[in-house]
Scaffold this motif. Structure first.
Motif, PDB file in Angstrom:
ATOM      1  N   PRO A 102     -23.553 -23.881  40.143  1.00  0.00           N
ATOM      2  CA  PRO A 102     -24.082 -22.457  40.032  1.00  0.00           C
ATOM      3  C   PRO A 102     -23.684 -22.851  41.696  1.00  0.00           C
ATOM      4  CG  PRO A 102     -25.851 -23.784  39.027  1.00  0.00           C
ATOM      5  CD  PRO A 102     -24.483 -25.054  39.165  1.00  0.00           C
ATOM      6  N   ALA A 103     -23.023 -21.926  42.171  1.00  0.00           N
ATOM      7  CA  ALA A 103     -22.696 -22.334  43.709  1.00  0.00           C
ATOM      8  C   ALA A 103     -23.772 -21.162  44.845  1.00  0.00           C
ATOM      9  CB  ALA A 103     -21.926 -22.773  44.430  1.00  0.00           C
ATOM     10  N   ARG A 104     -23.619 -20.023  43.775  1.00  0.00           N
ATOM     11  CA  ARG A 104     -24.092 -18.925  44.812  1.00  0.00           C
ATOM     12  C   ARG A 104     -25.176 -18.004  44.539  1.00  0.00           C
ATOM     13  NH1 ARG A 104     -20.278 -14.548  42.540  1.00  0.00           N
ATOM     14  NH2 ARG A 104     -19.632 -14.688  44.184  1.00  0.00           N
ATOM     15  N   GLY A 119     -29.391 -21.495  41.634  1.00  0.00           N
ATOM     16  CA  GLY A 119     -27.733 -20.901  41.380  1.00  0.00           C
ATOM     17  C   GLY A 119     -27.367 -20.557  40.562  1.00  0.00           C
ATOM     18  N   GLU A 120     -26.372 -18.924  40.419  1.00  0.00           N
ATOM     19  CA  GLU A 120     -26.079 -18.456  39.685  1.00  0.00           C
ATOM     20  C   GLU A 120     -23.868 -18.224  39.234  1.00  0.00           C
ATOM     21  OE1 GLU A 120     -26.969 -14.004  40.158  1.00  0.00           O
ATOM     22  OE2 GLU A 120     -24.220 -13.868  41.325  1.00  0.00           O
ATOM     23  N   THR A 121     -24.017 -18.648  38.255  1.00  0.00           N
ATOM     24  CA  THR A 121     -22.135 -19.246  38.180  1.00  0.00           C
ATOM     25  C   THR A 121     -20.987 -18.594  38.566  1.00  0.00           C
ATOM     26  OG1 THR A 121     -22.450 -19.861  35.539  1.00  0.00           O
ATOM     27  CG2 THR A 121     -20.243 -18.891  36.441  1.00  0.00           C
ATOM     28  N   PRO A 122     -20.446 -19.183  40.109  1.00  0.00           N
ATOM     29  CA  PRO A 122     -19.781 -18.410  40.914  1.00  0.00           C
ATOM     30  C   PRO A 122     -18.355 -18.003  40.402  1.00  0.00           C
ATOM     31  CG  PRO A 122     -19.188 -21.106  40.692  1.00  0.00           C
ATOM     32  CD  PRO A 122     -20.516 -20.394  40.011  1.00  0.00           C
ATOM     33  N   LEU A 123     -19.042 -16.695  40.191  1.00  0.00           N
ATOM     34  CA  LEU A 123     -17.578 -15.883  39.234  1.00  0.00           C
ATOM     35  C   LEU A 123     -17.059 -15.439  40.230  1.00  0.00           C
ATOM     36  CD1 LEU A 123     -18.467 -13.687  35.906  1.00  0.00           C
ATOM     37  CD2 LEU A 123     -17.862 -15.916  35.972  1.00  0.00           C
ATOM     38  N   GLU A 167     -23.481 -13.826  33.620  1.00  0.00           N
ATOM     39  CA  GLU A 167     -23.976 -13.573  32.477  1.00  0.00           C
ATOM     40  C   GLU A 167     -24.049 -14.741  31.453  1.00  0.00           C
ATOM     41  OE1 GLU A 167     -22.027 -10.409  29.775  1.00  0.00           O
ATOM     42  OE2 GLU A 167     -21.991  -9.457  31.267  1.00  0.00           O
ATOM     43  N   GLU A 168     -24.695 -15.191  30.202  1.00  0.00           N
ATOM     44  CA  GLU A 168     -25.153 -16.569  30.028  1.00  0.00           C
ATOM     45  C   GLU A 168     -23.839 -16.873  29.398  1.00  0.00           C
ATOM     46  OE1 GLU A 168     -27.645 -19.408  29.524  1.00  0.00           O
ATOM     47  OE2 GLU A 168     -27.884 -18.061  30.946  1.00  0.00           O
ATOM     48  N   GLU A 169     -23.024 -16.423  28.788  1.00  0.00           N
ATOM     49  CA  GLU A 169     -22.277 -17.206  29.141  1.00  0.00           C
ATOM     50  C   GLU A 169     -20.630 -17.477  29.410  1.00  0.00           C
ATOM     51  OE1 GLU A 169     -18.760 -15.120  26.606  1.00  0.00           O
ATOM     52  OE2 GLU A 169     -18.545 -13.101  27.777  1.00  0.00           O
ATOM     53  N   ASP A 170     -21.525 -16.865  30.903  1.00  0.00           N
ATOM     54  CA  ASP A 170     -19.913 -17.865  31.464  1.00  0.00           C
ATOM     55  C   ASP A 170     -20.630 -19.194  32.065  1.00  0.00           C
ATOM     56  OD1 ASP A 170     -18.617 -15.219  32.474  1.00  0.00           O
ATOM     57  OD2 ASP A 170     -20.605 -13.779  33.307  1.00  0.00           O
TER      58      ASP A 170
END
Length: 349
Positions: free
Chosen positions: A65-67, A152-156, A165-168
């Motif tokens: 989770p890079a962001r 961190g957030e999933t780096p879409l 979202e959670e599914e990502d």
């Protein structure tokens, strides 16, 4: 070849914003390099193109989770910090990209989390948007990783115009992801479900795992018209002896060796012997594959549909031929295939 030759008009509504409902039920375009034939299938139909002792080379990198979103000391300005790679574990030094960069100077402190439980200090400028930061954290490595995972957030990619979202967390990751270190998913692998892998294995298909930690350089715009002058960002890769044995045996027996994604191609093409066999290696690669190029290892490729003027599209053209791929892309647009990370797939044989 020139960069401008890789330009095409892509309707923005074809850039996939969500993954397909089921991994292996995205669409699959099959492109035959010998006959020029183009077929339209579903991804799980890939089973029909592989036989006993064929090999699939997969990239087992894992996205972290890079962001992160933080605030600047004193002003409280909101800052996006994109973690690229850890430079020094002991000192918690990271190579990052900050946005907006003009506000962030050496010596600034950044605070993360509602309770500002994580603090970082900017200690160097690396590029116009790049910085080196040091996280000021007292706990152990496991606790630090836990904090980064929480904040961190999933780096879409930015082309996906929505919040993660959670599914990502699950879908922007291959089912065989093992070694954390990527800031972008090896997206061709996202189409493989555990069931499909099992069915391929039952059929006798072998899997060779390699690791290449995808960095943002994969998506960095090419800014030179003369492709021979473009410099790729270096990415870490690792190829173990087991994968080498599997691939080289298939090569000696003239089997189909299919790279799953451009990152797998870059890894194996970065480690080739004088006899054009794969060799074990670990290090950094900045190999930029563009036409004309003689591929040593793969003779088939699974890849997603890429954006215009990208190093990914250019590599695919090097693999299958410029005219054939440009024709395939025109068909993909006409048939409304979904493009980019969460999009549909192409099998080139």
């Amino acid at each position: 070849m020139k960069l401008s030759q890789f330009k095409f008009d892509l309707p923005l509504n074809l850039i996939a914003q969500h993954p397909s409902k089921t991994r292996d039920e995205s669409r699959l375009m099959v492109v035959n390099r010998t006959t020029g034939k183009i077929e339209h299938k579903v991804f799980k139909d890939i089973l029909g193109y592989f036989n006993d002792k064929d090999v699939m080379i997969v990239n087992n990198t894992k996205v972290f989770p890079a962001r992160l979103y933080g605030r600047k000391e004193k002003t409280g300005a909101k800052i996006e910090v994109f973690l690229l790679r850890e430079l020094n574990k002991q000192n918690r030094l990271w190579d990052v990209i900050v946005d907006p960069a003009r506000k962030i100077r050496v010596g600034n402190k950044l605070y993360f989390g509602d309770d500002e439980s994580l603090v970082a200090e900017v200690i160097d400028n690396t590029t116009s948007r790049g910085r080196t930061i040091r996280f000021l954290f007292e706990g152990n490595d496991e606790e630090f990783k836990q904090v980064l995972d929480t904040l961190g957030e999933t780096p879409l990619p930015k082309y996906i115009k929505r919040k993660p979202e959670e599914e990502d967390k699950e879908r922007y990751q291959t089912v065989y992801a093992k070694y954390e270190g990527a800031v972008a998913a090896p997206t061709a692998g996202l189409h493989f479900s555990r069931e499909l892998i099992k069915r391929l294995e039952i059929k006798g298909v072998k899997f060779a795992e390699v690791t290449l930690h995808t960095g943002l350089g994969t998506f960095r715009p090419i800014e030179v018209e003369d492709l021979s002058k473009h410099k790729m960002d270096a990415e870490y890769f690792h190829i173990e002896e087991h994968a080498v044995k599997v691939v080289n045996k298939a090569k000696e027996e003239n089997r189909r060796i299919c790279a799953i994604g451009t990152t797998s191609v870059r890894a194996v093409e970065s480690s080739v012997t004088a006899q054009n066999h794969l060799k074990a290696a670990e290090g950094w690669t900045n190999t930029f594959i563009h036409p004309p190029y003689d591929f040593a290892i793969p003779n088939a490729l699974v890849t997603n549909f890429h954006l215009p003027k990208t190093s990914l599209l250019i590599m695919v053209c090097a693999f299958a031929g410029y005219d054939l791929i440009m024709e395939a892309y025109q068909q993909a647009i006409k048939e409304k295939y979904r493009f980019f990370s969460y999009g549909d797939a192409m099998l080139i044989i």
